[in-house]
Design a protein around this motif. Structure first.
Motif, mmCIF file in Angstrom:
data_model
loop_
_atom_site.group_PDB
_atom_site.id
_atom_site.type_symbol
_atom_site.label_atom_id
_atom_site.label_comp_id
_atom_site.label_asym_id
_atom_site.label_seq_id
_atom_site.Cartn_x
_atom_site.Cartn_y
_atom_site.Cartn_z
ATOM 1 N N ARG A 279 -32.764 34.484 -17.377
ATOM 2 C CA ARG A 279 -34.166 34.560 -16.968
ATOM 3 C C ARG A 279 -34.557 35.973 -16.554
ATOM 4 N NH1 ARG A 279 -32.457 29.973 -14.145
ATOM 5 N NH2 ARG A 279 -32.568 31.064 -12.143
ATOM 6 N N VAL A 280 -33.693 36.655 -15.815
ATOM 7 C CA VAL A 280 -34.043 37.959 -15.254
ATOM 8 C C VAL A 280 -33.866 39.083 -16.265
ATOM 9 C CG1 VAL A 280 -33.415 39.666 -13.489
ATOM 10 C CG2 VAL A 280 -33.541 37.238 -12.888
ATOM 11 N N LEU A 281 -32.735 39.057 -16.966
ATOM 12 C CA LEU A 281 -32.431 40.132 -17.919
ATOM 13 C C LEU A 281 -32.854 39.816 -19.348
ATOM 14 C CD1 LEU A 281 -28.805 41.324 -17.001
ATOM 15 C CD2 LEU A 281 -30.966 42.474 -16.517
ATOM 16 N N GLY A 282 -33.124 38.561 -19.618
ATOM 17 C CA GLY A 282 -33.317 38.172 -21.009
ATOM 18 C C GLY A 282 -32.011 38.253 -21.774
ATOM 19 N N PHE A 283 -30.880 38.105 -21.056
ATOM 20 C CA PHE A 283 -29.566 38.251 -21.670
ATOM 21 C C PHE A 283 -28.782 36.946 -21.582
ATOM 22 C CE2 PHE A 283 -25.008 38.851 -21.087
ATOM 23 C CZ PHE A 283 -24.686 39.455 -22.288
ATOM 24 N N ARG A 284 -28.173 36.585 -22.701
ATOM 25 C CA ARG A 284 -27.320 35.404 -22.774
ATOM 26 C C ARG A 284 -26.069 35.784 -23.551
ATOM 27 N NH1 ARG A 284 -28.170 29.627 -22.902
ATOM 28 N NH2 ARG A 284 -26.796 28.549 -24.383
ATOM 29 N N CYS A 285 -24.912 35.438 -23.020
ATOM 30 C CA CYS A 285 -23.665 35.751 -23.729
ATOM 31 C C CYS A 285 -23.680 35.134 -25.116
ATOM 32 C CB CYS A 285 -22.467 35.235 -22.945
ATOM 33 S SG CYS A 285 -22.125 36.127 -21.416
ATOM 34 N N ALA A 286 -23.210 35.901 -26.088
ATOM 35 C CA ALA A 286 -23.238 35.444 -27.481
ATOM 36 C C ALA A 286 -22.111 34.477 -27.807
ATOM 37 C CB ALA A 286 -23.167 36.652 -28.414
ATOM 38 N N THR A 287 -20.999 34.577 -27.082
ATOM 39 C CA THR A 287 -19.822 33.762 -27.389
ATOM 40 C C THR A 287 -19.650 32.678 -26.343
ATOM 41 O OG1 THR A 287 -18.718 35.637 -28.445
ATOM 42 C CG2 THR A 287 -17.322 33.810 -27.750
ATOM 43 N N ASP A 288 -19.500 31.439 -26.804
ATOM 44 C CA ASP A 288 -19.311 30.307 -25.910
ATOM 45 C C ASP A 288 -18.231 29.391 -26.456
ATOM 46 O OD1 ASP A 288 -20.563 29.148 -28.085
ATOM 47 O OD2 ASP A 288 -22.411 28.630 -27.012
ATOM 48 N N PHE A 289 -18.050 28.228 -25.857
ATOM 49 C CA PHE A 289 -17.003 27.306 -26.283
ATOM 50 C C PHE A 289 -17.235 26.808 -27.703
ATOM 51 C CE2 PHE A 289 -15.002 23.015 -26.318
ATOM 52 C CZ PHE A 289 -13.695 23.394 -26.087
ATOM 53 N N ALA A 290 -18.485 26.644 -28.075
ATOM 54 C CA ALA A 290 -18.779 26.203 -29.441
ATOM 55 C C ALA A 290 -18.244 27.194 -30.466
ATOM 56 C CB ALA A 290 -20.284 26.018 -29.620
ATOM 57 N N ALA A 291 -18.251 28.481 -30.140
ATOM 58 C CA ALA A 291 -17.712 29.494 -31.057
ATOM 59 C C ALA A 291 -16.216 29.326 -31.232
ATOM 60 C CB ALA A 291 -18.038 30.887 -30.527
#
Length: 335
Positions: A279-291
């Motif tokens: 919400r604050v940075l507009g940043f979301r990690c690209a790699t998650d468990f689904a990857a």
């Protein structure tokens, strides 16, 4: 911008400096150990050195990623943690203010949010960890000194207006866990992407986002971790029997894990919620468990770094600027 990066020879620094350079910044790396991206070998605890560097380079920004970390507890006395993680942070903050830097990014840790009770897995539900969690009761000198560094950041911002973003990063180290060896390192890292890990590449991207947005933000403290698939309402079920909850989100996970010879976590005792950073940075990690599951299904390389032989450059080649070792340290004492 002209950016000072402390900790430039470390695991984060070796990825962060090239990314900053690639984004067009002029970067000066500072570390107590030599490295490919370290121009200045020295300690942030050396106030004279810090002042000379700022006077010479007139840095526009600081990313303070250098620190003594949790595995260093067996190697260094508590005073060394105070000198580096507290006094060193204050040295950089005051120099940044004195020389008119426009922003400061402080690499902190989710570890300071983990009390002895959380570490022991007490309670009937997984602990939902976000930036509102109080009280903070760090369980070791690493967490205590990183929390003190955060408090100094807030104080200097309130007194001077220096824009500061604190990033509480979850795990992204490449080596084996220094306390848990039940699972293979790759299996453990894959599991942790469900609730308490990010990749070093995502850590770098988060730092670049914080550097860019700091003047607009002013001051904030943000958790950086891979987006969890879980909801707070699932906390009790995660603690009782995590595989059933995981199956509701990833029905294919059990079979893919079995084919790999891996084990899903039987119980999850904490979940890091990084939604505020989004919400604050507009940043979301690209790699998650689904990857991870996609990689297993496709027979592709795993989307995170694992190096069982990784050793901190501070251990490999300590310099004369390194903190004084703990008198009881020997290389075999890390467990």
């Amino acid at each position: 911008m002209r950016v000072l990066v402390s900790g430039s020879s470390g695991w984060l620094g070796r990825y962060l400096v090239p990314a900053l350079t690639g984004a067009g910044h002029q970067v000066v790396g500072l570390d107590v150990a030599t490295g490919a991206h370290t121009e200045i070998v020295g300690s942030v605890a050396d106030r004279g050195l810090v002042d000379r560097l700022f006077a010479e380079w007139r840095f526009d920004a600081v990313i303070h990623a250098g620190a003594l970390h949790k595995p260093d507890i067996v190697r260094y006395a508590r005073q060394a943690f105070i000198d580096v993680n507290v006094s060193g942070t204050l040295n950089l903050l005051e120099a940044a203010v004195a020389h008119g830097a426009s922003r400061f990014v402080f690499t902190s840790t989710t570890s300071l949010m983990i009390s002895h009770a959380i570490r022991a897995g007490e309670g009937e539900a997984a602990v939902w960890i976000d930036e509102t969690m109080t009280p903070l009761e760090p369980r070791n000198i690493y967490g205590v000194t990183k929390l003190a560094g955060e408090r100094l950041c807030r104080l200097l911002h309130e007194e001077t207006g220096l824009p500061i973003v604190i990033l509480r990063t979850s795990r992204f180290f490449p080596e084996e866990d220094d306390t848990h060896r039940t699972l293979s390192g790759e299996n453990m890292k894959a599991n942790e992407l469900l609730h308490r890990r990010l990749t070093v590449e995502d850590a770098v991207a988060g730092h670049l986002a914080a550097l860019d947005r700091a003047p607009d933000i002013g001051f904030d403290t943000l958790i950086m971790s891979a987006p969890t698939p879980f909801a707070r309402a699932e906390a009790a079920a995660l603690k009782r029997y995590a595989p059933s909850v995981i199956a509701t989100h990833f029905p294919e996970a059990a079979a893919l894990y079995a084919a790999k010879g891996w084990t899903l976590p039987a119980s999850i005792d904490r979940v890091y919620d990084a939604s505020r950073a989004e919400r604050v940075l507009g940043f979301r990690c690209a790699t998650d468990f689904a990857a991870v599951l996609r990689a297993l299904e496709d027979g592709a390389p795993l989307p995170f770094a694992h190096d069982a032989d990784y050793t901190s450059p501070l251990v490999i080649a300590p310099s004369s600027s390194s903190p004084s070792p703990h008198p009881s340290y020997s290389p075999s004492s890390r467990t």
